[in-house]
Design an enzyme around this catalytic site. Structure first.
Site, PDB file in Angstrom:
ATOM      1  N   ASP A   1       0.838  -1.195   0.000  1.00 60.72           N
ATOM      2  CA  ASP A   1       0.000   0.000   0.000  1.00 60.72           C
ATOM      3  C   ASP A   1       0.883   1.260   0.000  1.00 60.72           C
ATOM      4  OD1 ASP A   1      -2.489  -1.355  -0.174  1.00 60.72           O
ATOM      5  OD2 ASP A   1      -2.137  -2.084   1.837  1.00 60.72           O
ATOM      6  N   SER A   2       0.507   2.266   0.762  1.00 57.47           N
ATOM      7  CA  SER A   2       1.208   3.550   0.595  1.00 57.47           C
ATOM      8  C   SER A   2       2.673   3.536   1.022  1.00 57.47           C
ATOM      9  CB  SER A   2       0.482   4.638   1.377  1.00 57.47           C
ATOM     10  OG  SER A   2      -0.776   4.873   0.791  1.00 57.47           O
ATOM     11  N   THR A   3       3.115   2.501   1.724  1.00 49.44           N
ATOM     12  CA  THR A   3       4.523   2.503   2.119  1.00 49.44           C
ATOM     13  C   THR A   3       5.436   2.433   0.899  1.00 49.44           C
ATOM     14  OG1 THR A   3       4.560   0.107   2.367  1.00 49.44           O
ATOM     15  CG2 THR A   3       4.058   1.374   4.331  1.00 49.44           C
TER      16      THR A   3
ATOM     17  N   LYS B   1       5.442   4.371  -1.382  1.00 48.93           N
ATOM     18  CA  LYS B   1       5.692   5.725  -1.875  1.00 48.93           C
ATOM     19  C   LYS B   1       7.117   6.201  -1.580  1.00 48.93           C
ATOM     20  CE  LYS B   1       0.817   6.828  -1.910  1.00 48.93           C
ATOM     21  NZ  LYS B   1      -0.347   7.269  -1.136  1.00 48.93           N
TER      22      LYS B   1
END
Lengths: 594, 127
Positions: free
Chosen positions: A396-398, A400
């Protein structure tokens, strides 16, 4: 569940098609260099490969290296993210907030469900036909009587001795069959047509009996049931049908060869003549003009050709046959990597040295999750729930952190100028609806910003970079707009921590400036002693938070700690919950906070 | 599915006559069998009675003589009379479940001749 199985099964089906062609190719090329028995044995690699997808506890990880294209087209459900993304939470609470966009799974699961249902329906139909056949055979078997003819009985005992079979095998006669058959999985019985008993010469019957006994000796009956079961499961696959028929043809040829090996080459002609005269008596003259069904007249001519050409196999020939068999076996194993290793792709190995802190469980009240921490000075890992720590899931957003790094490397943005303009699409978070630079985008986890970075970098470039740093399963087949969001890309908490450490130390030789820029964007807060850097991530499917991440590191004067909290089960598996737990743990361990 | 009657090797001789000539009377059966075997008419009649009991054949009376017809087919496991796709499919499936000496398919006299010459020719080549 269904979708997962269907996808893996679809990949398996493709690999199997390839395998069928491979085996046919080898058989064609090797031709007479292979003994008839080996021609038959080669098929067993296929039978095993056909069976493996249905064995419980064995996960398929069919060749990512051998089938790169396959992965990009067929790997775990690529989920399309569109602008109608459903949004879960809206409040702005700074970096700990969950900026989550839920992933819609419905449409694909319907497709998988329909495909799955059609497949199961076919199995039911084929299964019914097969069971009906089975019952009819049973009925046939029950209607046969022990053979009475004393001459043939004696002959049968002699043949058994000649074939070296000690097992008890019954011999029966039946009024209802035209061709001799063997039946019975565990207690085999040879059934002769009464007609044959009366009309065939003892010499001819001897050949027939030897042939049937060879079937018993090589366990052809249970193997045949296995083949029938596979035919039911792969009813939709023409290549498999073709292959399975070939298996049965090759079995008869191999059986003939075994008999001839036993009785000697010089009897080959007599043996062949028996077969031909039998074919004549079995044949129905009134249908002689109709083309033979299922090509069994091809089967008989193939058998006759093999019988005519029969030569006892020399030792060298035998070794050569077995050698080719081994080679094919090795090739098959190479084509099906991880065929026998359970769950090889979604689990990673534990580090060489680590300690498990079960007491940390109290921080996870109401949640199932894992904690991983790496102490840079001590070079040791502290784990809680090591089983989950090595299980791969969506980042998920990790992700980024790395999306930003790669974009900086490519020059899409720079440390000084990382601004991207908002295109006026209304997002449910106010903090998203404005121009962003790397710092704000990281802080508010602005999906559109990183999507834009990814698109500017391009999938091939990203793929190369994710490969380079060995990011989890390195699978970007989910597509540029959402490979990281409960999609194809997967990484375990342990790998996250290892990678973050490598990122911090710049083990992969990125531009040191760029590393620094990303680190600055990850800055979350500090105390007198230490600074906290990190990134949250939340995975939501159909509006429910199911995967919460908090990944980061503590920089203090003397030491560095890299950590990850990942939540898998609980009321709200979100990044903010994970961060909450992480901060409590770090405080509890006396590493950060007071 | 009804059970198939068990037919012994001796009874098969009687069945063969009935399969071929049915409907056939007691006298005709006896006549044909005494010509081929050494059985007495009484033995033959006993066997007919037994086959009726086993429900392999049925009989009816036609002006004071018994006439027999078979109740089971000679080839129960494959019925070639039917060329319908589904039946062929079913038969195909059935055959594939068996390890039989020979797929019970029709083959023409010409094909057989070809096979015979194939067997001889290849044999000759080898020498």
């Amino acid at each position: 569940m269904i979708a997962g199985f269907m996808v893996r099964f679809a990949i398996a089906v493709l690999v199997i098609s390839f395998l069928v062609l491979l085996i046919i190719g080898v058989k064609k090329i090797a031709g007479k260099k292979l003994s008839p028995r080996t021609h038959y044995l080669i098929w067993f690699f296929l039978l095993i490969a056909l069976t493996v997808p249905f064995l419980p506890g064995i996960s398929l990880s069919y060749g990512s290296s051998f089938f790169p294209n396959l992965n990009t087209t067929l790997s775990p459900s690529p989920r399309s993210l569109t602008e109608e993304e459903k949004v879960v939470e809206t409040a702005d609470r700074g970096w700990m907030n969950n900026f989550v966009v839920s992933v819609g799974q419905e449409r694909e699961s319907v497709v998988y469900l329909i495909v799955g249902l059609v497949w199961i329906l076919g199995i039911l139909v084929m299964g019914t036909v097969t069971i009906a056949s089975f019952l009819r055979l049973k009925r046939l078997f029950e209607a046969s009587l022990p053979l009475q003819d004393a001459v043939i009985r004696r002959l049968f005992e002699e043949c058994k001795k000649e074939a070296g079979i000690k097992k008890k095998i019954e011999i029966c006669s039946s009024a209802y069959i035209k061709s001799p058959i063997v039946l019975g999985t565990f207690k085999p019985a040879v059934i002769l047509p009464i007609q044959a008993v009366k009309e065939q010469s003892p010499e001819e019957i001897r050949y027939i009996l030897l042939h049937e006994l060879m079937h018993c000796r090589y366990l052809d009956i249970p193997i045949n049931y296995w083949i029938c079961l596979l035919r039911v499961l792969y009813w939709f696959h023409p290549l498999v049908w073709y292959a399975l028929r070939e298996v049965q043809n090759d079995r008869e040829v191999a059986c003939d060869a075994s008999v001839l090996t036993l009785v000697g080459e010089e009897q080959a002609q007599a043996y062949g003549e028996t077969l031909i005269s039998y074919a004549r008596s079995v044949s129905y003259p009134r249908f002689s003009t109709a083309s033979a069904m299922g090509g069994s007249s091809r089967q008989i001519s193939r058998r006759i050709k093999n019988i005519a050409a029969f030569q006892k196999e020399s030792i060298w020939g035998h070794l050569r046959s077995r050698g080719i068999l081994l080679l094919v076996g090795a090739a098959v194993l190479a084509v099906l990597p991880g065929l026998t290793t359970a769950a090889s792709d979604d689990e990673v190995r534990l580090p060489d040295s680590y300690k498990v802190e079960n007491s940390l469980g109290t921080y996870f009240a109401g949640y199932e999750g894992s904690f991983v921490m790496y102490d840079l000075n001590q070079e040791t890992y502290t784990l809680y729930n090591e089983k989950d720590a090595i299980k791969r899931g969506s980042p998920d957003s990790t992700y980024k952190i790395y999306s930003a790094l790669f974009a900086l490397e490519k020059g899409v943005i720079t440390g000084e100028n990382s601004k991207l303009g908002w295109n006026n699409t209304k997002y449910p978070f106010d903090s998203w609806n404005k121009d962003q630079d790397l710092k704000t985008a990281m802080k508010y986890s602005v999906n559109w910003y990183f999507k834009a970075l990814d698109e500017k970098c391009g999938l091939p470039y990203l793929k190369e970079k994710f490969e380079k740093i060995g990011y989890g399963n390195k699978d970007l087949s989910g597509g540029i707009s959402g490979y990281w969001m409960e999609s194809s890309l997967k990484i375990s908490p342990l790998e996250q921590v290892e990678l973050l450490t490598a990122f911090y130390r710049n083990d992969y030789d990125f531009n040191a400036e760029n590393i620094k820029t990303v680190q600055e964007a990850m800055f979350l807060g500090e105390t007198e002693e230490a600074a906290l850097y990190g990134k949250t991530g939340t995975g939501a499917v159909e509006g429910k938070n199911i995967n919460g991440w908090f990944l980061g590191y503590i920089e203090d004067q003397n030491n560095h700690y890299f950590f990850s909290v990942n939540l898998q089960k609980g009321a709200d598996c979100s990044g903010s919950q994970a961060a909450d737990i992480a901060l409590k743990i770090l405080k509890g361990l006396g590493i950060y906070g007071n | 599915m009804k059970k198939l009657p068990q037919i012994s090797e001796a009874e098969y001789e009687v069945m063969k006559i009935i399969w071929r000539y049915a409907p056939i009377s007691t006298n005709e059966v006896t006549e044909k069998l005494t010509a081929e075997t050494s059985w007495s008419p009484k033995t033959i009649q006993t066997m007919l009675k037994r086959l009726v009991q086993k429900e392999a054949i049925s009989f009816h009376k036609e002006s004071r003589v018994f006439v027999y017809t078979p109740l089971v087919k000679q080839t129960e496991y494959l019925e070639h009379e039917n060329n319908h796709f589904l039946n062929r499919f079913y038969d195909g499936n059935l055959t594939s479940m068996l390890t039989s000496y020979l797929g019970s398919d029709s083959i023409t006299e010409r094909e057989l001749e070809e096979l015979r010459s194939l067997l001889k020719k290849t044999k000759g080549d080898k020498r």
